[in-house]
Design an enzyme around this catalytic site. Structure first.
Site, PDB file in Angstrom:
ATOM      1  N   LEU A  23      56.502   2.793  17.364  1.00 58.63           N
ATOM      2  CA  LEU A  23      55.414   1.885  17.032  1.00 58.63           C
ATOM      3  C   LEU A  23      55.948   0.879  16.012  1.00 58.63           C
ATOM      4  O   LEU A  23      56.791   1.236  15.178  1.00 58.63           O
ATOM      5  CB  LEU A  23      54.223   2.658  16.461  1.00 58.63           C
ATOM      6  N   GLU A  33      43.919   6.088  13.083  1.00 58.42           N
ATOM      7  CA  GLU A  33      44.086   5.390  14.350  1.00 58.42           C
ATOM      8  C   GLU A  33      44.580   6.376  15.408  1.00 58.42           C
ATOM      9  O   GLU A  33      44.133   6.368  16.552  1.00 58.42           O
ATOM     10  CB  GLU A  33      45.067   4.219  14.182  1.00 58.42           C
TER      11      GLU A  33
END
Length: 189
Positions: A23, A33
């Site tokens: 990521l 998240e």
């Protein structure tokens, strides 16, 4: 059978979704998240069924080994190179349409919602496929260096929903990173 297809992704302002197989904000963790991702992809709408997550080979191998397969979900990995599912994966398919056929034929009795979780070309296949789709997008408001990108969400094919059950609408802040959750739905048939 025509079923609603879902995609879920976190994107930077330039539509970046990854960098070097991680990521973009790695090593910073966005625990809330991630909880949103896990809740959305693992909570079936039908009792005694499981959701399906479809991902490309590189996405599969970007998941830490200790977290593979993704729990409480049927994991399908797409690859034109592999001849057998990678260790831990439940199924292997050569392409997106083959994965959908697998869900509708072989897994029809067990599968509930279908979730595409990456990478870039798989999101493109999802976004251009016929039928109704929903895109669950975490808009990361900070920019990070990226080498992998989400295709543009076409305003001619998708509309931003004002709200969606179970998806927080307020601005989120975690570890100095701000983000918001958005849900887009296709409106062409």
């Amino acid at each position: 059978m025509s079923r609603l297809l879902n995609g879920i992704v976190a994107v930077c302002p330039d539509r970046g979704i990854g960098r070097r197989g991680e990521l973009p904000w790695h090593p910073v963790r966005l625990a809330n998240e991630f909880k949103h991702f896990r809740r959305m992809t693992s909570t079936p709408s039908v009792k005694d069924k499981q959701n399906v997550v479809i991902m490309g080979r590189r996405t599969w191998f970007s998941i830490p080994e200790k977290n593979r397969p993704l729990n409480n979900r049927i994991n399908i990995v797409l690859s034109r190179v592999l001849r057998a599912p990678p260790a831990g994966a439940h199924h292997l398919a050569p392409d997106f349409n083959s994965a959908l056929k697998l869900v509708d034929v072989d897994l029809a009795d067990r599968a509930d919602q279908v979730w595409v979780i990456g990478g870039s070309s798989l999101y493109k296949d999802l976004m251009e496929s016929p039928g109704t789709k929903r895109l669950f997008v975490t808009q990361i408001l900070n920019q990070f260096d990226c080498d992998t990108f989400l295709p543009e969400i076409s305003a001619a094919r998708y509309r931003l929903l004002p709200q969606f059950p179970g998806v927080p609408s307020e601005l989120q802040t975690e570890n100095g990173i701000q983000y918001r959750f958005e849900v887009y739905e296709s409106f062409e048939q």
